[in-house]
Each structure stands twice: as C-alpha cells, then as structure tokens.
Design an enzyme around this catalytic site. Structure first.
Site: not given
Ligand code: G6Q
Length: 545
Positions: A210, A216, A271-272, A357, A388, A508
């Site tokens: 996003k 990462e 994001g989620r 989250e 199990h 971050k």
């Molecule tokens: C989701 C969070 C988090 C995010 C990641 C990746 O709700 O904000 O999990 O999706 O940190 O972020 P980017 O899409 O900006 O790389």
C-alpha cells in the site's frame, strides 16, 4: 475526539449483562439442552449461505436479547451505516473504512470527499481482469519472449496474508499450469526458497505494498529485481517482470515499475481488509476473473445481511457478541478457529491479523484506558490435525476456550469415506466439548474408580458450528466478510478504533533505527538498554564487524 457515549461499563445494558452472567455462569449446557428439546434448531441461523449453529453456547434467549440490547446501546446500528456510507470512522487516521465498497455492485453509490468511489473500484477491477486474462492465457510474455508461468507475490502483513490464504483456499479453482509463490519475510530464506527452482525469464513479480515503503517488501523487491536482472541482463526487462499494487505511484515509478503496470487502491482500504482490492491480483490470476467476481459477490451478500438484519438474526453481529460474552464476562482469553477443510489451512493465520491487529487496542477512541478486555487471542489449525495435538487442553484443561468449527457439506475430493469421517469428527468434537462425559457414565462403563477423575470430561465448553455447502469462491467471500463484521461489532462496543495499527507502525520505526548499528563498519555508540546493547555487540562480533 469522542464517540459521544458514556464509558462502556456504565451502560445499564452492560450492568444487566453482569447480573445475568452471575445467574447463568453455573448452568451447564447439558441442562440447557435438557430444558428445551428444540434448542439445537432454535439457536441456529441461516443467511448468506451459512448455517450458524450457536446452540452449544452458554446462552439463553435472555442472554441473546441482552447482548443485542448492548449492541443497540453502543450505537452499532448507526455505526454500521457510517461504515457503509463512507463516514471517516477510522478516527485516529481520519479515514473512511470502505472494504465493503470493494465488493459493491457497479450501480452502487458510495461517496467519499464528494466523490462516488464505486466507478474507481470497478475501473481497477477491469484493469486487473485484463491483465489476469493475459497472464492466464499465456499472452503476457517475459523479456526474452518466454511465457510467464510463475507468479511471485511480494508483500507482508495485509499485503500477503489475504493473498496467500485465498490462493490456498481456492487452489481447487486455480489454473494449475501456473506456479504461485508468496514472499513476505525479510529473512532472506523466504525469497531464496521461493525462487530456487524458478526461471527468471518465466517469472512475474507482483510487488504488493500500500505504502511502497515497507522495509521487508522493499528489501525483497530489490533482491527480486537483482535476481531477475542478473539473468535477463537488461533494465528494460523490469517492465515485463514486475507489476505493482499500491497507492503510491511516485514510489512505484522510482522503483522502476511503469505506472501503467500499477494497480491502485485507496487509503480507505486497510491493509488487513484489502484482499478484495487490487491486493488480490495474485488471487485473480490464479482463479480467474469470473471466480474472483463470485468471491466479491459472496462477500457482498454477507455485507447486505450485516447491514440489514436485526441483531438477533444477524450472523456477524451474533458472532461478535458471543465472543464478547466469553471475553468480558467469563474471562476467556482466546478463541480457537478450527476449519474442517484442508484448503482453509491458512485461514486462522489470516484471521489472527484481522482480529488482533484490529481490536488489540487498550485505549478508547477518546483516549481513555479501557477498563475491560478487548480482543481475544485467535489461533487454530485445521481439523482433524488439531485433535491429535492441542484439543486435549480445550477438552480437559483449566481454560475456557470457545471454538469456531467451520465445515462444508460437500468436498472437492470424493475419496472413499474421507469426507464422512471428517464431518463425523467435527460434529463429535462439538458434541463432546458441550456435553462431556460424567463420572456416572464412566462408572457404568466399568472404569476403575481411581481412573475416573482422569477420564471425566466436564463439558460445558462452548462452540459455534458453521456449516456451509462447499468451499467455493463465494463461500470464502462470505466467511471473510462474516469475520470482518464480527470484529467491527466488537470494536464498536469496546469503543476502540479497529482500523488503525500504531503498534505495527512502531515496529517499522524501531528496526530502521537498529539496522545501521548492525551494519556500520565503525563501532557504533549504542544507547539502548544494556540487554539490547549486548545483543547488538554479540551479533556484530559474530558477523566480524
Ligand atoms: C494492515 C497493516 C499491515 C500492513 C503491512 C504492509 O492492516 O497495516 O499489516 O498491511 O505492514 O504494509 P504495506 O502494504 O504498506 O507494505
């Protein structure tokens, strides 16, 4: 900032639930079932393709009424409307929250800042479809003219968990000639293993971020670019081997990706909550536009149900309220999500982010410390494997753990007795948890006295059983939307902001501060605590710095 409500525990509806809990806490599910021969049918709902049996919960009709009263008093009805109509309900970030607009039909209208967002949603969907068809049809060629066969999604958190989960869940519907890999961790092993057997000339990377700044993802994307260019030896190859999913066109273009090959979304998609947006590009390539649209339609069906049904008949509202009942009154700390469907093996991990989250917050929207528990810990594994392993604790441990059983009447693989056995297990588990096994029963079975305490199952362990027809794209859409709205229900009652994630933002920043201290040639001046300083020194020494 205020939500205009009195503190939660001062609501008379909350106090009524506290009193009701004191009356009900000792009641056993055995007694509740004995008192009403039709309980199993009465305490069940069916909507949007989901049969939702909540009869094995420690509730009566009065409990449900009181929980629904609490939802009303918390203003849930208005808050649902605010979400659907694009009000800026993500208060700490000043944003609308419109994952529901991602699955709204083309003729819908949802206005944000004076503009209808639906045409934008559908324009991106159409662009995704065109691209997905090219890749699926073998028409998207790599730089050397070879057909693209491998799709590697690079992203993390919300830009990874949805795509992986959906790919695994809908593998049955995927184009089997294409290979899909998902790279998220900054641990180089993730990238290295993902591309180990891939030919760069046949590989397409989807960089899904996003912000397009996440450490990462950008590290993995740069490594991918190096890996591809080492083999293809021409910068022009990036245009054929890299596409981006992002809201940040400037950063995408600075990375070297043509913004024609960028699929956009908007700040009102968290994001989620983004797997139905362009973040789902890998899903669409895997299953094709038709099934992707069916998944959207399934989610939309659940959206409509949530928006319109009375709380007593509203599956997401009830799911959220039942979770809250154990969390805030019984003191239960976790919920186990137990899909009896191998294709849903990543569903619990996906839900962990969505639930924790979102609702893992300790202050209310007006900045007060919450004097009650917020999000439970969500965890789980597919059945029957979990049986199990950790089910022992759920059956006979000292903790109260409500379970979500998810099962499907039909299987994609009719192999002998497999499906009947799978279903026999899920029904049996829910039954055993609720009813247990008494000392008297054991005695009549001839179990020796000293063994009886060990073999006794007290029961009264609550669970929901969700029964769906078949794990189709539409069913997956419905399930995801169900949990999203359950999380929303709880977040609104707890008076928190389920749509920010300041804890993630902190992570971050922190790693960015330490990385140069690990990498610098000169001995850095360390100003952390003594433990962190010692760890950094040890790492530097072993790395020969
Ligand atoms: C989701 C969070 C988090 C995010 C990641 C990746 O709700 O904000 O999990 O999706 O940190 O972020 P980017 O899409 O900006 O790389």
């Amino acid at each position: 900032m205020t939500n205009g409500l009195p503190p939660l525990k001062e609501l008379k509806e909350w106090k009524a639930l506290e009193a009701h809990y004191e009356k009900l806490r000792g009641t056993h599910l055995r007694d509740l079932f004995a008192a009403d021969a039709k309980r199993g049918e009465k305490l069940a709902l069916e909507a949007a393709g989901i049969y939702f049996d909540y009869s094995k919960h420690r509730v009566t009709a009065e409990t449900i009424n009181r929980l629904c009263d609490l939802a009303e008093a918390a203003g849930l009805r208005e808050k649902i409307e605010d979400m659907f109509t694009g009000e800026k309900i993500n208060l700490t970030e000043g944003r609308a929250v419109l994952h529901t607009a991602l699955r709204a039909p083309k003729n819908a209208t949802v206005v944000v800042d004076g503009e209808n967002v639906i045409p934008h949603v559908h324009a991106v969907l159409e662009k995704m479809e065109e691209f997905a068809e090219k890749v699926r049809g073998g028409h998207w060629k790599g730089h050397t003219g070879k057909t693209i066969k491998n799709i590697v999604n690079i992203g993390i958190g919300g830009s990874d968990l949805g795509p992986v989960m959906a790919y695994e869940a809908l593998k049955h519907y995927s184009q089997r000639g294409l290979v899909f890999r998902f790279v998220s961790n900054v641990d180089g092993a993730d990238f290295a293993e993902a591309v180990l057997d891939l030919d760069p000339a046949e590989t397409l990377f989807i960089v899904a971020s996003k912000t397009f700044t996440t450490q990462e993802t950008m590290t993995n994307a740069e490594t991918a670019r190096d890996w591809a260019l080492r083999a293809l030896k021409d910068k022009a190859a990036i245009a054929k081997h890299f596409v981006a999913v992002s809201t940040n066109a400037a950063k995408v273009s600075a990375f070297g990706i043509d913004t024609d090959n960028m699929f956009g979304f908007w700040d009102w998609v968290g994001g989620r909550y983004s797997m139905f947006s362009a973040i789902g590009l890998s899903t669409m390539i895997a299953i094709g536009p038709k099934y992707f649209r069916e998944m959207l339609a399934g989610a939309h069906e659940m959206d409509e149900h949530y928006r319109n049904a009375a709380f007593e008949e509203n599956i997401p509202a009830l799911m959220g309220l039942l979770g809250l009942w154990y969390n805030n009154f019984f003191g239960a700390q976790t919920i186990a999500v137990l899909p009896y469907e191998q294709y849903l093996k990543r569903f619990p991990a996906y839900l962990q982010q969505m639930t924790m989250e979102s609702n893992g917050k300790r202050v209310t929207v007006d900045g007060r410390a919450a004097d009650y528990q917020t999000s439970q810990v969500y965890w789980g594994e597919p059945g029957t494997n979990g049986q199990h392993s950790f089910y022992q604790l759920i059956h006979q441990g000292t903790k109260l753990i409500a379970c979500d059983f998810i099962a499907f009447s039909k299987t994609h693989h009719k192999l002998g007795r497999h499906h009947d056995l799978l279903m026999a297990n899920v029904f049996a588990q829910a039954e055993a948890l609720a009813f247990g096994k008494t000392a008297e029963e054991l005695k009549t079975e001839g179990v020796k006295d000293w063994l009886i305490p060990h073999k006794t199952f007290e029961g009264n362990r609550p669970s929901t059983t969700m029964l769906l027809d078949e794990l189709t794209p539409a069913a997956l859409g419905r399930l995801v939307a169900l949990y999203e709205h359950s999380v929303f229900t709880q977040g609104m009652i707890w008076q928190i902001d389920p749509f920010d994630q300041w804890g993630v933002e902190l992570g971050k920043v922190l790693a960015g501060r330490i990385a140069p201290e690990l990498e610098s040639a000169a001995e850095p001046e360390l100003k952390h605590d003594s433990s962190t300083n010692a760890l950094i020194r040890r790492y530097r020494a072993s790395a020969g710095r």
